[in-house]
Design a protein around this motif. Structure first.
Motif, PDB file in Angstrom:
ATOM      1  N   THR A  24      30.555  -1.376  12.952  1.00 19.10           N
ATOM      2  CA  THR A  24      30.197  -1.995  11.622  1.00 19.10           C
ATOM      3  C   THR A  24      29.688  -3.313  11.052  1.00 19.10           C
ATOM      4  N   HIS A  25      30.018  -4.361  11.674  1.00 19.10           N
ATOM      5  CA  HIS A  25      29.690  -4.975  11.693  1.00 19.10           C
ATOM      6  C   HIS A  25      28.515  -6.459  12.463  1.00 19.10           C
ATOM      7  N   ILE A  26      28.613  -6.957  11.481  1.00 15.11           N
ATOM      8  CA  ILE A  26      27.159  -7.173  12.686  1.00 15.11           C
ATOM      9  C   ILE A  26      26.602  -9.164  11.636  1.00 15.11           C
ATOM     10  N   TRP A  27      26.744  -9.791  12.931  1.00 13.08           N
ATOM     11  CA  TRP A  27      27.336 -11.470  12.727  1.00 13.08           C
ATOM     12  C   TRP A  27      26.119 -11.766  12.241  1.00 13.08           C
ATOM     13  N   PRO A  28      25.746 -12.184  11.306  1.00 12.47           N
ATOM     14  CA  PRO A  28      24.059 -13.268  10.953  1.00 12.47           C
ATOM     15  C   PRO A  28      23.123 -13.171  11.560  1.00 12.47           C
ATOM     16  N   GLY A  29      24.325 -14.535  12.857  1.00 12.52           N
ATOM     17  CA  GLY A  29      23.720 -14.754  13.996  1.00 12.52           C
ATOM     18  C   GLY A  29      22.250 -14.138  14.621  1.00 12.52           C
ATOM     19  N   CYS A  30      23.386 -13.871  14.923  1.00 15.24           N
ATOM     20  CA  CYS A  30      22.932 -11.986  15.983  1.00 15.24           C
ATOM     21  C   CYS A  30      21.356 -11.527  15.938  1.00 15.24           C
ATOM     22  N   LYS A  31      21.422 -11.948  14.448  1.00 17.88           N
ATOM     23  CA  LYS A  31      20.094 -11.171  13.703  1.00 17.88           C
ATOM     24  C   LYS A  31      19.294 -12.049  13.653  1.00 17.88           C
ATOM     25  N   ALA A  32      19.577 -13.394  13.620  1.00 16.29           N
ATOM     26  CA  ALA A  32      18.280 -14.689  13.965  1.00 16.29           C
ATOM     27  C   ALA A  32      18.095 -14.574  14.858  1.00 16.29           C
ATOM     28  N   PHE A  33      19.053 -15.012  16.239  1.00 14.58           N
ATOM     29  CA  PHE A  33      18.738 -14.444  17.686  1.00 14.58           C
ATOM     30  C   PHE A  33      17.984 -13.304  17.889  1.00 14.58           C
ATOM     31  N   ILE A  34      17.852 -12.817  17.003  1.00 12.24           N
ATOM     32  CA  ILE A  34      16.669 -11.275  17.555  1.00 12.24           C
ATOM     33  C   ILE A  34      14.835 -11.788  17.214  1.00 12.24           C
ATOM     34  N   PRO A  91      34.629  -8.369  11.394  1.00 14.71           N
ATOM     35  CA  PRO A  91      35.029  -8.964  12.675  1.00 14.71           C
ATOM     36  C   PRO A  91      35.141  -8.335  14.171  1.00 14.71           C
ATOM     37  N   LEU A  92      36.004  -7.827  13.532  1.00 14.40           N
ATOM     38  CA  LEU A  92      37.462  -7.243  14.526  1.00 14.40           C
ATOM     39  C   LEU A  92      36.577  -5.816  15.234  1.00 14.40           C
ATOM     40  N   ALA A  93      36.026  -5.236  14.188  1.00 17.05           N
ATOM     41  CA  ALA A  93      35.516  -3.815  14.935  1.00 17.05           C
ATOM     42  C   ALA A  93      33.996  -4.710  15.303  1.00 17.05           C
ATOM     43  N   ARG A 103      41.076  -5.344   7.303  1.00 16.74           N
ATOM     44  CA  ARG A 103      40.206  -4.266   6.734  1.00 16.74           C
ATOM     45  C   ARG A 103      39.840  -3.940   8.021  1.00 16.74           C
ATOM     46  N   TYR A 104      40.481  -4.025   9.083  1.00 14.84           N
ATOM     47  CA  TYR A 104      40.075  -3.606  10.424  1.00 14.84           C
ATOM     48  C   TYR A 104      41.328  -2.021  10.511  1.00 14.84           C
ATOM     49  N   SER A 119      35.528   2.960  14.354  1.00 16.43           N
ATOM     50  CA  SER A 119      35.567   1.114  15.111  1.00 16.43           C
ATOM     51  C   SER A 119      36.347   1.693  16.266  1.00 16.43           C
ATOM     52  N   THR A 120      36.576   2.602  17.226  1.00 24.63           N
ATOM     53  CA  THR A 120      37.984   2.063  18.241  1.00 24.63           C
ATOM     54  C   THR A 120      37.051   2.606  19.516  1.00 24.63           C
ATOM     55  N   ARG A 121      37.585   1.397  20.984  1.00 22.05           N
ATOM     56  CA  ARG A 121      37.073   1.299  21.969  1.00 22.05           C
ATOM     57  C   ARG A 121      36.784   2.914  21.927  1.00 22.05           C
ATOM     58  N   VAL A 122      35.684   3.250  23.328  1.00 27.45           N
ATOM     59  CA  VAL A 122      35.730   4.514  23.299  1.00 27.45           C
ATOM     60  C   VAL A 122      35.761   4.136  25.213  1.00 27.45           C
TER      61      VAL A 122
END
Length: 672
Positions: free
Chosen positions: A246-256, A450-452, A442-443, A294-297
């Motif tokens: 549910t969370h995407i860090w803006p830096g990851c978008k810039a990386f793409i 971010p914890l998600a 939030r989580y 948003s829990t690990r599987v």
């Protein structure tokens, strides 16, 4: 007890800073902390406790002075826990096998696990908290032997001591390699069942591809943020849920975008039947093993559900270590008849030994570290080595413990200038404590924030002979091609929203930094695993022989060069603080290093990315045949990443689960 290092650390920080802040601020932080604590307590108290067994007398008989007594099962599966973190997973396959085999009510199944359940371990359930499991009671806390070609350092190998194995501890990456990887396995094994065209149907069973089918184990939830991912290529009815954070860090978008601008073509989905086709293709927007909350599987949460655990023909034993497999050698060919196991108290006192009988088969799923260790402790391994430790030789099998391979990785760290990284996960002042408190709330309340995140939210796969990234005018393109096929990558970069020195050792608390993890996907270096002693509680001697070959160094150098290029290509230039080149914990100066200097850095810094394989490999001269039966024995199989003859050009957890699905089908057909 509620296990959450994050919350405990936060409380310690709050105690440290409370004297420095106003009364009203202390009250507001205290109120927020109370909400988080109450939420955690309520969730813990209302959570269903898994029906697991620690009273071993319910499933086995105690060994006494007069000999052994047994309780009887059809199948005994050894090691539902501990292929990396991150990363194969010691015994990830065990949960799959226990669930699938016990679907037949006529088959009695016993699963024996050295750790406990991960279902109520908060750092395991919380995606961003997986590093908190490292060097904890849930970790085997292993180290390799000194690496002769990597600074003569011992390298930390985290391995989960939990049901579900490293699927309960890894970075949750839902990716499985290139189709040609499995075609290569089929050739080595001499069995086309392992070719992509055939093996892919077992991949469908758990998470990764194709269409809706009654046997599909994947649940894919379409995400409007990623319209290019076709939901019709996803399964819908099985236990393993995959999706996006549910969370995407803006830096990851810039990386793409920067990767595309640097010359790596965009591909929105690396989990389809097309795999990683295209020499220059990259794969971004990482799918993860995550549910709608948003829990690990993990394979425990997916396969050992409450409905499965109440089956009368399945029992799951926890906190018990199998010391050896038992054999009947009267017919000349050793036949596995059962196992011996025990537990160890918190004061390192070994409890009584128990034995259980298997009327049909014993399946060892302890992973690439513990499966060969168990075989050797049982008398199956290199005869000279076993006799050195006074272990009676049941079968001279020189390949046990050989062919140890792993994905080596190198971290590249840069200062981040937007101030949005996850560095507040290690709070050091009032502001970072507030941010962490906000994220915890939030989580816990909504499963967002971010914890998600699994921290590394985007990736790129590419080849070291890519003429666009590595033009002939600048690079000598005479590298050895170690890939499984022309469409398979040999390098991966993971973009992370925080940075560490090594694994979970943080940088200076005030330093806002991100990191790229450069991974060599197809190393040519091979090592081995041997016993330290005949004591099953002693860790084995692990030597992956990192960077033994020139090929491995040369390819990693190219990976680091590519990562540096991406970090300084728009729009990553809006994220990377290029003026921080002299900070001792950062790597902005790498562009000025020669290849020889960079090779020295790589040798010093190389780490595992948690993917050891191969120590019980299949194929001619290997340990197991194509149906994972231990050669020269009866009633004994191995199923985990140790049977892989070569590394996949990606992340092996998916292949481990698919192999377990495949073996379950083989066994059920045989005993139908």
């Amino acid at each position: 007890m509620i296990h959450t290092d994050v919350f405990a650390k936060l409380l310690r920080v709050l105690e440290t800073i409370q004297a420095r802040v106003s009364t009203s601020t202390r009250l507001s932080l205290g109120a927020a902390a109370s909400v988080v604590a109450l939420t955690l307590v309520l969730r813990y108290l209302t959570a269903k406790q898994p029906k697991l067994i620690t009273d071993y007398a319910k499933v086995a008989r105690k060994v006494n002075e007069d000999g052994a007594e047994f309780d009887e099962w059809d199948f005994i599966i050894v090691g539902g826990a501990t292929f990396l973190i991150p990363q194969t997973r010691l015994g990830t396959a065990g949960c799959v096998l226990a669930s699938r085999l016990s679907e037949d009510p006529n088959l009695r199944v016993l699963l024996i696990e050295a750790g406990g359940s991960s279902k109520n371990v908060m750092p395991s359930k919380t995606p961003a908290a997986f590093a908190k499991l490292m060097r904890s009671p849930w970790d085997y806390y292993l180290y390799t032997e000194p690496q002769q070609h990597a600074g003569n350092k011992k390298k930390f190998w985290p391995r989960a001591k939990l049901l579900g194995g490293c699927s309960a501890m890894n970075a949750m990456i839902a990716q499985y390699g290139a189709p040609s990887d499995f075609d290569e396995w089929a050739e080595i094994a001499g069995d086309q069942s392992w070719s992509w065209n055939n093996f892919s149907k077992h991949v469908v069973h758990f998470s990764l591809l194709l269409t809706f089918d009654n046997s599909v184990a994947q649940k894919y939830t379409p995400d409007p943020r990623f319209p290019h991912v076709d939901p019709l290529l996803r399964g819908a009815d099985g236990p393993v849920e995959i999706g996006y954070s549910t969370h995407i860090w803006p830096g990851c978008k810039a990386f793409i975008e920067a990767s595309i601008n640097a010359g790596i073509p965009f591909s929105p989905d690396f989990c389809t039947t097309k795999g990683t086709k295209g020499t220059n293709k990259a794969r971004f927007y990482r799918l993860t093993y995550i549910d709608s909350k948003s829990t690990r599987v993990s394979t425990e949460s997916a396969y050992l559900t409450d409905d499965v655990l109440i089956r009368p023909n399945l029992k799951v034993v926890t906190h018990a270590r199998v010391s050896k497999v038992l054999f009947d050698t009267s017919s000349g060919t050793p036949r596995a008849t059962g196992v011996e196991f025990a537990s160890k108290s918190h004061v390192n006192k070994v409890g009584p030994k128990f034995r259980a009988r298997a009327t049909k088969e014993v399946i060892v799923s302890g992973g690439s570290i513990h499966s060969p260790q168990i075989l050797m402790l049982s008398g199956i391994g290199p005869a000279t080595h076993l006799l050195h430790h006074n272990i009676p030789v049941v079968l001279d099998a020189p390949s046990v413990g050989a062919n140890l391979m792993d994905h080596p990785s190198v971290n590249l760290r840069f200062r981040e200038k937007t101030g949005t990284t996850f560095h507040h996960f290690t709070p050091h002042n009032l502001n970072t404590a507030r941010l962490l408190m906000r994220d915890l709330l939030r989580y816990q309340l909504w499963g967002t924030g971010p914890l998600a995140s699994n921290v590394g939210e985007s990736v790129a796969f590419f080849r070291s002979d890519d003429q666009v990234l590595f033009p002939s005018a600048e690079y000598n393109n005479d590298l050895e091609d170690a890939n499984s096929g022309p469409d398979a990558p040999d390098l991966e970069i993971i973009m992370c929203a925080s940075a560490v020195h090594s694994h979970n050792i943080p940088l200076s608390p005030k330093l806002q930094a991100y990191q790229m993890i450069i991974i060599l996907l197809r190393p040519t270096s091979k090592g081995s695993l041997l016993l330290k002693s005949a004591d099953p509680w002693d860790d084995p001697l692990m030597d992956p022989s990192y960077l033994e070959t020139k090929h491995d160094i040369d390819v990693l150098i190219r990976g680091v060069r590519a990562a540096f290029k991406i970090a300084h290509t728009a729009p990553m230039t809006s994220v990377t603080d290029v003026n921080a080149s002299h900070h001792p914990e950062l790597d902005h100066h790498f562009s000025s290093l020669s290849d020889a200097e960079l090779a020295d850095v790589i040798r010093d810094r190389v780490e595992t990315v948690y993917h050891p394989i191969g120590t019980c490999s299949m194929g001619a001269g290997g340990v197991v045949d194509s149906e994972l039966r231990v050669k020269g024995t009866q009633g004994l199989r191995v199923c985990d990443a140790s049977v892989f003859p070569k590394l996949v050009s990606g992340h092996p957890a998916g292949a481990v689960i698919a192999a377990a699905e495949m073996l379950a089908d083989i066994i059920k057909a045989h005993y139908a």
